[in-house]
Write a protein that holds these residues in place. Structure first.
Motif, PDB file in Angstrom:
ATOM      1  N   LEU A   4      10.162   4.332   2.587  1.00  0.00           N
ATOM      2  CA  LEU A   4       9.608   3.188   3.057  1.00  0.00           C
ATOM      3  C   LEU A   4      10.214   2.794   4.305  1.00  0.00           C
ATOM      4  CD1 LEU A   4       9.641   1.162  -0.357  1.00  0.00           C
ATOM      5  CD2 LEU A   4       7.682   2.351   0.316  1.00  0.00           C
ATOM      6  N   PRO A   5       9.411   2.226   5.405  1.00  0.00           N
ATOM      7  CA  PRO A   5       9.943   1.676   6.485  1.00  0.00           C
ATOM      8  C   PRO A   5      10.512   0.495   6.315  1.00  0.00           C
ATOM      9  CG  PRO A   5       7.487   2.499   6.885  1.00  0.00           C
ATOM     10  CD  PRO A   5       8.005   2.482   5.417  1.00  0.00           C
ATOM     11  N   ILE A   6      11.978   0.470   6.934  1.00  0.00           N
ATOM     12  CA  ILE A   6      12.302  -0.790   6.779  1.00  0.00           C
ATOM     13  C   ILE A   6      11.996  -1.981   7.350  1.00  0.00           C
ATOM     14  CG2 ILE A   6      14.181  -0.272   8.337  1.00  0.00           C
ATOM     15  CD1 ILE A   6      15.098  -2.002   5.185  1.00  0.00           C
ATOM     16  N   PRO A   7      11.193  -1.920   8.374  1.00  0.00           N
ATOM     17  CA  PRO A   7      10.542  -3.197   9.174  1.00  0.00           C
ATOM     18  C   PRO A   7       9.781  -3.998   8.234  1.00  0.00           C
ATOM     19  CG  PRO A   7      10.565  -1.266  10.699  1.00  0.00           C
ATOM     20  CD  PRO A   7      11.175  -0.641   9.205  1.00  0.00           C
ATOM     21  N   PHE A   8       9.116  -3.084   7.210  1.00  0.00           N
ATOM     22  CA  PHE A   8       8.262  -3.993   6.227  1.00  0.00           C
ATOM     23  C   PHE A   8       8.789  -4.983   5.552  1.00  0.00           C
ATOM     24  CE2 PHE A   8       4.947  -0.163   5.795  1.00  0.00           C
ATOM     25  CZ  PHE A   8       4.656  -0.265   7.057  1.00  0.00           C
ATOM     26  N   LEU A   9      10.149  -5.010   5.457  1.00  0.00           N
ATOM     27  CA  LEU A   9      10.958  -5.884   4.692  1.00  0.00           C
ATOM     28  C   LEU A   9      10.905  -7.275   5.235  1.00  0.00           C
ATOM     29  CD1 LEU A   9      12.877  -6.479   2.261  1.00  0.00           C
ATOM     30  CD2 LEU A   9      14.796  -5.405   3.853  1.00  0.00           C
ATOM     31  N   PHE A  10      10.813  -7.056   6.570  1.00  0.00           N
ATOM     32  CA  PHE A  10      10.795  -8.330   7.410  1.00  0.00           C
ATOM     33  C   PHE A  10       9.502  -8.908   7.884  1.00  0.00           C
ATOM     34  CE2 PHE A  10      14.806  -6.156   7.831  1.00  0.00           C
ATOM     35  CZ  PHE A  10      15.611  -7.021   7.350  1.00  0.00           C
ATOM     36  N   GLU A  51       0.720  -1.116  -0.058  1.00  0.00           N
ATOM     37  CA  GLU A  51       0.062  -0.024  -0.157  1.00  0.00           C
ATOM     38  C   GLU A  51       0.906   1.257   0.055  1.00  0.00           C
ATOM     39  OE1 GLU A  51      -3.354  -0.168   2.749  1.00  0.00           O
ATOM     40  OE2 GLU A  51      -4.363  -1.717   1.704  1.00  0.00           O
ATOM     41  N   SER A  52       2.132   1.083   0.665  1.00  0.00           N
ATOM     42  CA  SER A  52       2.935   2.337   0.759  1.00  0.00           C
ATOM     43  C   SER A  52       3.511   2.666  -0.717  1.00  0.00           C
ATOM     44  CB  SER A  52       4.239   1.966   1.233  1.00  0.00           C
ATOM     45  OG  SER A  52       3.718   1.958   2.936  1.00  0.00           O
ATOM     46  N   LEU A  53       3.668   1.617  -1.667  1.00  0.00           N
ATOM     47  CA  LEU A  53       4.145   1.499  -3.022  1.00  0.00           C
ATOM     48  C   LEU A  53       3.150   2.154  -3.771  1.00  0.00           C
ATOM     49  CD1 LEU A  53       6.389  -1.530  -3.017  1.00  0.00           C
ATOM     50  CD2 LEU A  53       7.159   0.670  -3.157  1.00  0.00           C
ATOM     51  N   ILE A  54       1.725   1.635  -3.626  1.00  0.00           N
ATOM     52  CA  ILE A  54       0.748   2.047  -4.391  1.00  0.00           C
ATOM     53  C   ILE A  54       0.287   3.394  -4.173  1.00  0.00           C
ATOM     54  CG2 ILE A  54      -1.763   1.816  -4.361  1.00  0.00           C
ATOM     55  CD1 ILE A  54      -1.460  -1.210  -3.860  1.00  0.00           C
ATOM     56  N   HIS A  55       0.582   3.847  -3.009  1.00  0.00           N
ATOM     57  CA  HIS A  55       0.365   5.468  -2.695  1.00  0.00           C
ATOM     58  C   HIS A  55       1.589   6.357  -3.518  1.00  0.00           C
ATOM     59  CE1 HIS A  55      -0.488   9.209  -0.687  1.00  0.00           C
ATOM     60  NE2 HIS A  55       0.940   9.221  -0.464  1.00  0.00           N
TER      61      HIS A  55
END
Length: 248
Positions: free
Chosen positions: A124-130, A80-84
């Motif tokens: 982009l928040p790095i925690p989303f990677l994990f 959703e961050s990327l869609i935004h």
């Protein structure tokens, strides 16, 4: 033994590879391409030789000497961050220098070290990677997504367990209501979404040194050729080609 440089987690697949040459294809994931060397991505007839974010279901063709690819489910925190960020665009090129590759010996710390600058640049928040949590709202559909996530942690549950009628019954819904609700929540129909998850389970099994035949059967494909055909239709290359690229 060579180690794979692909990591599959719920909602995200992180890949470092070399010599990508994928025919035109499309899939439900949002794709982030971050090349370290020459790259040429063709989208909507436009040739782009730089890092790029490609929206879900947009046909594209990729040639890349070396670099990162992230595949992100749209209905997730990162998706959703990327869609935004895309703001209804099919794709968004950007400029950012390549840092270094990931060390498979220490995946979490290395991923954080290598990808943190990129995520910071893109806000982009790095925690989303994990931990890329699903953003599905309906509790019944969230329950199914959580069950599918468990397949990535252990043995894949064969698709006969996931027939729409049986899943609908489990949720106390009619089959038609379940199929409508799922499409409404995920933006993709049940069968193609399940097929996507089955492919991820099969790839994960192969990366864990399971034979392609056993991995295909465990994920509900008739044989390894069936798995490879499905993979090629989705990613523009056979699974054998892909696994060769993901070795260091």
């Amino acid at each position: 033994m060579d180690k794979p440089t692909v990591w599959i987690k719920p909602g995200i697949v992180s890949i470092f590879g070399t010599s990508f040459d994928a025919a035109s294809h499309s899939h439900q994931a949002i794709q982030l391409v971050w090349p370290s060397l020459e790259s040429l991505c063709t989208v909507n007839g436009n040739e782009i030789a730089q890092p790029i974010i490609i929206n879900s279901k947009i046909p594209h063709q990729l040639k890349m000497t070396q670099g990162w690819i992230l595949l992100i489910e749209p209905k997730s925190d990162l998706g959703e961050s990327l869609i935004h960020m895309l703001n209804k665009q099919d794709y968004m090129p950007f400029n950012f220098p390549f840092i270094s590759r990931c060390d498979p010996e220490d995946v979490p710390n290395s991923l954080n070290t290598v990808l943190a600058p990129l995520f910071s640049y893109l806000n982009l928040p790095i925690p989303f990677l994990f931990k890329n949590n699903s953003t599905v709202i309906d509790k019944r559909i969230k329950q199914i997504i959580r069950q599918l996530d468990k397949c990535l942690e252990g043995d894949c549950i064969k698709p006969k367990t996931w027939r729409a009628a049986k899943v609908a019954s489990q949720l106390c819904l009619s089959e038609s209501r379940f199929l409508h609700l799922f499409s409404q929540e995920l933006g993709v129909s049940w069968r193609p979404y399940l097929l996507w998850r089955r492919m991820m389970c099969a790839v994960q099994a192969i990366l864990n040194n399971t034979s392609a035949t056993h991995a295909a059967h465990s994920a509900g494909f008739s044989d390894s050729a069936h798995l490879s055909r499905t993979f090629k239709n989705t990613f523009g290359m056979t699974i054998r080609q892909a696994l060769t690229l993901f070795k260091r």
